[in-house]
Design a protein around this motif. Structure first.
Motif, PDB file in Angstrom:
ATOM      1  N   PHE A   7       0.839  -1.200   0.000  1.00 61.56           N
ATOM      2  CA  PHE A   7       0.000   0.000   0.000  1.00 61.56           C
ATOM      3  C   PHE A   7       0.867   1.239   0.000  1.00 61.56           C
ATOM      4  O   PHE A   7       2.007   1.232   0.463  1.00 61.56           O
ATOM      5  N   THR A   8       0.315   2.310  -0.558  1.00 64.41           N
ATOM      6  CA  THR A   8       1.005   3.583  -0.703  1.00 64.41           C
ATOM      7  C   THR A   8       0.136   4.679  -0.104  1.00 64.41           C
ATOM      8  O   THR A   8      -1.079   4.683  -0.285  1.00 64.41           O
ATOM      9  N   ASP A   9       0.776   5.609   0.598  1.00 63.43           N
ATOM     10  CA  ASP A   9       0.043   6.725   1.199  1.00 63.43           C
ATOM     11  C   ASP A   9      -0.234   7.814   0.168  1.00 63.43           C
ATOM     12  O   ASP A   9       0.544   8.025  -0.766  1.00 63.43           O
ATOM     13  N   ARG A  10      -1.336   8.517   0.374  1.00 67.84           N
ATOM     14  CA  ARG A  10      -1.626   9.700  -0.423  1.00 67.84           C
ATOM     15  C   ARG A  10      -0.623  10.788  -0.022  1.00 67.84           C
ATOM     16  O   ARG A  10      -0.089  10.784   1.083  1.00 67.84           O
ATOM     17  N   ASP A  11      -0.391  11.743  -0.882  1.00 67.37           N
ATOM     18  CA  ASP A  11       0.448  12.897  -0.548  1.00 67.37           C
ATOM     19  C   ASP A  11      -0.253  13.736   0.509  1.00 67.37           C
ATOM     20  O   ASP A  11      -1.484  13.865   0.512  1.00 67.37           O
ATOM     21  N   GLY A  12       0.531  14.313   1.399  1.00 70.61           N
ATOM     22  CA  GLY A  12       0.020  15.272   2.364  1.00 70.61           C
ATOM     23  C   GLY A  12      -0.743  14.681   3.541  1.00 70.61           C
ATOM     24  O   GLY A  12      -1.531  15.393   4.166  1.00 70.61           O
ATOM     25  N   VAL A  13      -0.525  13.400   3.862  1.00 74.37           N
ATOM     26  CA  VAL A  13      -1.273  12.787   4.967  1.00 74.37           C
ATOM     27  C   VAL A  13      -0.410  12.541   6.212  1.00 74.37           C
ATOM     28  O   VAL A  13      -0.833  11.878   7.139  1.00 74.37           O
ATOM     29  N   ARG A  14       0.767  13.117   6.238  1.00 76.66           N
ATOM     30  CA  ARG A  14       1.703  12.851   7.330  1.00 76.66           C
ATOM     31  C   ARG A  14       1.087  13.124   8.704  1.00 76.66           C
ATOM     32  O   ARG A  14       1.161  12.287   9.600  1.00 76.66           O
ATOM     33  N   GLU A  15       0.483  14.299   8.889  1.00 76.92           N
ATOM     34  CA  GLU A  15      -0.081  14.639  10.202  1.00 76.92           C
ATOM     35  C   GLU A  15      -1.266  13.743  10.542  1.00 76.92           C
ATOM     36  O   GLU A  15      -1.422  13.317  11.690  1.00 76.92           O
ATOM     37  N   MET A  16      -2.115  13.449   9.554  1.00 75.56           N
ATOM     38  CA  MET A  16      -3.233  12.549   9.783  1.00 75.56           C
ATOM     39  C   MET A  16      -2.718  11.172  10.193  1.00 75.56           C
ATOM     40  O   MET A  16      -3.234  10.545  11.116  1.00 75.56           O
ATOM     41  N   LYS A  17      -1.680  10.718   9.512  1.00 77.65           N
ATOM     42  CA  LYS A  17      -1.112   9.402   9.800  1.00 77.65           C
ATOM     43  C   LYS A  17      -0.543   9.364  11.219  1.00 77.65           C
ATOM     44  O   LYS A  17      -0.738   8.379  11.938  1.00 77.65           O
ATOM     45  N   LYS A  18       0.115  10.428  11.626  1.00 79.43           N
ATOM     46  CA  LYS A  18       0.634  10.499  12.995  1.00 79.43           C
ATOM     47  C   LYS A  18      -0.507  10.395  14.003  1.00 79.43           C
ATOM     48  O   LYS A  18      -0.392   9.703  15.008  1.00 79.43           O
ATOM     49  N   SER A  19      -1.616  11.070  13.736  1.00 76.39           N
ATOM     50  CA  SER A  19      -2.732  11.070  14.683  1.00 76.39           C
ATOM     51  C   SER A  19      -3.436   9.713  14.743  1.00 76.39           C
ATOM     52  O   SER A  19      -4.056   9.388  15.749  1.00 76.39           O
ATOM     53  N   LEU A  20      -3.346   8.924  13.679  1.00 82.47           N
ATOM     54  CA  LEU A  20      -3.995   7.616  13.629  1.00 82.47           C
ATOM     55  C   LEU A  20      -3.064   6.467  13.983  1.00 82.47           C
ATOM     56  O   LEU A  20      -3.501   5.309  14.048  1.00 82.47           O
ATOM     57  N   ARG A  21      -1.797   6.757  14.226  1.00 80.59           N
ATOM     58  CA  ARG A  21      -0.795   5.695  14.403  1.00 80.59           C
ATOM     59  C   ARG A  21      -1.150   4.723  15.519  1.00 80.59           C
ATOM     60  O   ARG A  21      -1.070   3.508  15.348  1.00 80.59           O
ATOM     61  N   ALA A  22      -1.572   5.215  16.677  1.00 82.89           N
ATOM     62  CA  ALA A  22      -1.890   4.330  17.801  1.00 82.89           C
ATOM     63  C   ALA A  22      -3.040   3.390  17.446  1.00 82.89           C
ATOM     64  O   ALA A  22      -2.987   2.187  17.740  1.00 82.89           O
ATOM     65  N   GLU A  23      -4.061   3.915  16.786  1.00 81.60           N
ATOM     66  CA  GLU A  23      -5.206   3.101  16.371  1.00 81.60           C
ATOM     67  C   GLU A  23      -4.774   2.051  15.338  1.00 81.60           C
ATOM     68  O   GLU A  23      -5.192   0.889  15.398  1.00 81.60           O
ATOM     69  N   HIS A  24      -3.920   2.464  14.410  1.00 81.18           N
ATOM     70  CA  HIS A  24      -3.390   1.543  13.398  1.00 81.18           C
ATOM     71  C   HIS A  24      -2.585   0.425  14.061  1.00 81.18           C
ATOM     72  O   HIS A  24      -2.782  -0.757  13.758  1.00 81.18           O
ATOM     73  N   LEU A  25      -1.680   0.788  14.978  1.00 83.87           N
ATOM     74  CA  LEU A  25      -0.852  -0.221  15.631  1.00 83.87           C
ATOM     75  C   LEU A  25      -1.695  -1.194  16.452  1.00 83.87           C
ATOM     76  O   LEU A  25      -1.417  -2.397  16.479  1.00 83.87           O
ATOM     77  N   GLU A  26      -2.725  -0.698  17.103  1.00 92.58           N
ATOM     78  CA  GLU A  26      -3.628  -1.566  17.861  1.00 92.58           C
ATOM     79  C   GLU A  26      -4.303  -2.575  16.916  1.00 92.58           C
ATOM     80  O   GLU A  26      -4.422  -3.761  17.232  1.00 92.58           O
ATOM     81  N   TYR A  27      -4.736  -2.103  15.757  1.00 94.73           N
ATOM     82  CA  TYR A  27      -5.354  -2.971  14.756  1.00 94.73           C
ATOM     83  C   TYR A  27      -4.367  -4.035  14.281  1.00 94.73           C
ATOM     84  O   TYR A  27      -4.699  -5.229  14.240  1.00 94.73           O
ATOM     85  N   VAL A  28      -3.161  -3.617  13.940  1.00 92.82           N
ATOM     86  CA  VAL A  28      -2.149  -4.563  13.466  1.00 92.82           C
ATOM     87  C   VAL A  28      -1.851  -5.595  14.551  1.00 92.82           C
ATOM     88  O   VAL A  28      -1.834  -6.808  14.298  1.00 92.82           O
ATOM     89  N   GLU A  29      -1.638  -5.142  15.772  1.00 94.96           N
ATOM     90  CA  GLU A  29      -1.313  -6.061  16.864  1.00 94.96           C
ATOM     91  C   GLU A  29      -2.456  -7.020  17.163  1.00 94.96           C
ATOM     92  O   GLU A  29      -2.227  -8.170  17.535  1.00 94.96           O
ATOM     93  N   SER A  30      -3.701  -6.586  16.974  1.00 93.85           N
ATOM     94  CA  SER A  30      -4.838  -7.480  17.214  1.00 93.85           C
ATOM     95  C   SER A  30      -4.942  -8.570  16.145  1.00 93.85           C
ATOM     96  O   SER A  30      -5.685  -9.531  16.309  1.00 93.85           O
ATOM     97  N   ASN A  31      -4.202  -8.418  15.060  1.00100.27           N
ATOM     98  CA  ASN A  31      -4.193  -9.395  13.969  1.00100.27           C
ATOM     99  C   ASN A  31      -2.861 -10.129  13.835  1.00100.27           C
ATOM    100  O   ASN A  31      -2.623 -10.787  12.823  1.00100.27           O
ATOM    101  N   MET A  32      -2.006 -10.032  14.848  1.00 98.88           N
ATOM    102  CA  MET A  32      -0.656 -10.603  14.746  1.00 98.88           C
ATOM    103  C   MET A  32      -0.645 -12.082  14.399  1.00 98.88           C
ATOM    104  O   MET A  32       0.261 -12.541  13.706  1.00 98.88           O
TER     105      MET A  32
END
Length: 99
Positions: A7-32
């Motif tokens: 997957f590839t990120d859209r341009d200009g989403v750095r701050e949004m991605k930072k704000s969602l990182r904890a939620e993303h990591l929780e999702y990934v870890e729940s699927n380990m």
């Protein structure tokens, strides 16, 4: 059955991605238990990821698509695109894989 998801990120989403990182990591870890390998891809001149690769062990392509489309980064529009392909290993850990 392993599926590689790139997957590839859209341009200009750095701050949004930072704000969602904890939620993303929780999702990934729940699927380990289904993840063979997962990680980010980075440009040569920056230490912030701009995409990633996951090799996911699921029964069907539909399950792999369901996984990526439920990732908070996808749900909130971080990804510009993703690609799901069946994956068969050839070399693993410096050795030719069986098969």
């Amino acid at each position: 059955m392993p599926f590689a998801i790139r997957f590839t990120d859209r341009d200009g989403v750095r701050e949004m991605k930072k704000s969602l990182r904890a939620e993303h990591l929780e999702y990934v870890e729940s699927n380990m238990s289904r993840i063979i390998v997962s990680g980010g891809t980075f440009p040569d001149d920056d230490d912030f990821p701009v995409g990633g690769i996951i090799i996911l062990d699921v029964g069907t392509r539909a399950e792999a698509v369901e996984y990526i489309e439920n990732d908070p980064f996808f749900v909130h529009g971080v990804f510009s695109e993703y690609l799901v392909e069946r994956f068969v290993k050839f070399i693993f850990d410096g050795k030719r894989a069986a098969g």
